[in-house]
Motif scaffolding. Structure first.
Motif, short mmCIF file in Angstrom:
data_model
loop_
_atom_site.label_atom_id
_atom_site.label_comp_id
_atom_site.label_asym_id
_atom_site.label_seq_id
_atom_site.Cartn_x
_atom_site.Cartn_y
_atom_site.Cartn_z
N ALA A 2 0.82 -1.21 0.00
CA ALA A 2 0.00 0.00 0.00
C ALA A 2 0.85 1.26 0.00
N GLN A 3 2.04 1.19 0.61
CA GLN A 3 2.93 2.34 0.65
C GLN A 3 3.91 2.36 -0.52
N ASP A 4 3.68 1.47 -1.49
CA ASP A 4 4.50 1.45 -2.70
C ASP A 4 5.95 1.06 -2.41
N GLU A 5 6.14 0.30 -1.29
CA GLU A 5 7.48 -0.15 -0.96
C GLU A 5 7.81 -1.48 -1.65
N THR A 6 6.79 -2.21 -2.05
CA THR A 6 6.96 -3.52 -2.68
C THR A 6 6.11 -3.58 -3.93
N ARG A 7 6.70 -4.02 -5.03
CA ARG A 7 5.96 -4.20 -6.27
C ARG A 7 5.58 -5.67 -6.40
N LEU A 8 4.38 -5.93 -6.95
CA LEU A 8 3.88 -7.29 -7.07
C LEU A 8 3.86 -7.72 -8.52
N ASP A 9 4.34 -8.95 -8.78
CA ASP A 9 4.06 -9.53 -10.09
C ASP A 9 2.65 -10.11 -10.04
N GLY B 113 -2.21 -12.19 -7.27
CA GLY B 113 -3.29 -13.16 -7.17
C GLY B 113 -3.31 -13.86 -5.83
N ARG B 114 -2.14 -14.23 -5.33
CA ARG B 114 -2.07 -14.90 -4.03
C ARG B 114 -2.51 -13.97 -2.90
N LEU B 115 -2.09 -12.70 -3.00
CA LEU B 115 -2.46 -11.73 -1.97
C LEU B 115 -3.97 -11.50 -1.96
N ASP B 116 -4.56 -11.42 -3.14
CA ASP B 116 -6.01 -11.23 -3.26
C ASP B 116 -6.77 -12.35 -2.55
N VAL B 117 -6.33 -13.58 -2.76
CA VAL B 117 -7.00 -14.72 -2.13
C VAL B 117 -6.73 -14.75 -0.62
N ALA B 118 -5.49 -14.50 -0.21
CA ALA B 118 -5.15 -14.52 1.22
C ALA B 118 -5.98 -13.50 1.98
N ILE B 119 -6.15 -12.30 1.42
CA ILE B 119 -6.96 -11.27 2.07
C ILE B 119 -8.42 -11.70 2.10
N GLY B 120 -8.90 -12.28 1.01
CA GLY B 120 -10.27 -12.78 0.99
C GLY B 120 -10.51 -13.84 2.05
N GLN B 121 -9.54 -14.71 2.26
CA GLN B 121 -9.67 -15.74 3.30
C GLN B 121 -9.77 -15.11 4.69
N CYS B 122 -8.98 -14.07 4.94
CA CYS B 122 -9.04 -13.40 6.24
C CYS B 122 -10.37 -12.67 6.42
N PHE B 123 -10.90 -12.08 5.36
CA PHE B 123 -12.21 -11.44 5.46
C PHE B 123 -13.28 -12.48 5.77
#
Length: 372
Positions: A54-61, A66-76
């Motif tokens: 979110a702070q633009d410190e890390t860029r995602l391929d 895709g993995r982050l999207d699912v991991a966050i969905g699982q936590c929600f």
């Protein structure tokens, strides 16, 4: 399901990513009423990753995204299930879940404006067995709006006082205000940082996620030169409608000001708290000079030093919280996303064009059906 007896569940993790707020809501005469709520913690490794992205410190391929999207969905989904597990009868009455998701980018201006919230809603629907409404902001952005703030409609419904101008102040990672005019006019915008910069600085220098009670800030002294440099950022002078996020106000932005290196960490923290208080107070004075009171909500209301400074900056106004009117300040935002889910299922608009700048009212969100 009978709409009169239906419950809705709202989910949100704000720009501070300090936890997932879940609110179970019923509606009486179309007004949301909080039934139950909780805050579900993030796994620390995932929260650290969210903040870095979110702070633009890390860029995602694409694979990592895709993995982050699912991991966050699982936590929600975990947050929703934790709340629903408290009462099986109430769980069976839930018509839909409104999931805001986690904002990773919010850039509503320029040639290709966009806003990006992640947390796969199909995962939530599958895990919870309840229809999910998500992706609330993009329809407003597509209509030329900022996509934010989306809370003012609920603020007006619950807190407007005819004949009196009032401000509702949401103190999340970013601060936003809703101006409830004495004449019935409603508008609002993001004023700038609230907790986000303070949290990030506290984590770096104290190793804790936030500045409890503002103690770290209280141990330092405000540096007027740094404060003036921070307030010179062009965002503060922009007219509304406007919105912002961590992609603008982050640690790299802070440290681009050379004065930071000459100060103690405590003095920087004190200055960041003053930046939040000053930018909020200035915005209210400029856009709601006749406001009688300011009602705080969001995590920042628990920072007693911040609330004290807001009061000192606005001595002509009563600065308190929405709790004064029976509305839990910690869960007003999650309650709003339960309301937005209901609006979507009823085919009713969720935005206020006077707030976001959109070309007109829009039905917000997409529906992700649960397995039947």
């Amino acid at each position: 399901m009978d709409e009169a007896s239906a419950l809705y569940l709202g989910l949100i993790s704000g720009t501070s990513a300090d936890g997932i707020d879940a609110a179970l809501v019923r509606f009486e005469h179309d007004k949301p009423q909080l039934v139950d709520a909780l805050t579900h913690p993030w796994p620390e490794a995932l929260r650290t990753r969210i903040l870095a992205v979110a702070q633009d410190e890390t860029r995602l391929d694409l694979d990592a995204y895709g993995r982050l999207d699912v991991a966050i969905g699982q936590c929600f989904a975990d947050a929703a299930q934790a709340l629903l597990a408290r009462d099986a009868a109430q769980a069976n009455a839930v018509r839909a879940i409104g999931s805001h998701g986690q904002t990773l980018r919010h850039r509503p201006s320029g040639e290709h404006p966009f806003t990006l919230q992640v947390g796969d809603p199909s995962v939530i629907a599958e895990r919870c067995g309840v229809d999910v409404v998500a992706d609330f902001r993009r329809a407003d952005v597509a209509a030329g709006g900022q996509g934010a703030p989306l809370l003012p409609a609920v603020h007006a419904m619950l807190l407007a006082q005819p004949g009196q101008t009032r401000v509702v102040l949401n103190l999340g990672g970013i601060a936003n205000i809703t101006v409830l005019g004495a004449n019935g006019r409603v508008f609002g915008f993001d004023t700038g940082p609230a907790n986000g910069l303070m949290d990030a600085w506290c984590l770096r220098h104290r190793g804790v996620a936030y500045d409890a009670d503002g103690a770290f800030a209280a141990s330092g002294r405000i540096d007027e030169a740094l404060l003036a440099a921070l307030l010179a950022d062009p965002y503060f002078a922009l007219p509304p409608p406007k919105s912002t996020g961590r992609e603008h106000f982050h640690l790299a932005w802070l440290e681009s000001h050379q004065r930071v290196a000459a100060l103690s960490p405590a003095d920087v923290q004190a200055t960041l708290l003053e930046l939040s208080a000053r930018s909020v107070a200035d915005a209210i004075e400029h856009h709601a000079a006749d406001a009688v009171d300011v009602l705080g909500c969001g995590g920042g209301v628990h920072n007693h030093v911040l609330m004290q400074r807001l009061g000192e900056r606005m001595p002509a106004r009563v600065v308190t919280t929405t709790a004064q009117y029976g509305i839990d300040p910690d869960y007003l935002e999650a309650t709003a996303f339960a309301w937005l889910a209901r609006q979507r299922l009823l085919g009713l608009p969720g935005n206020l064009p006077a707030v976001t700048g959109a070309r007109g009212p829009r039905v917000l969100g997409a529906v992700y059906p649960a397995p039947r």
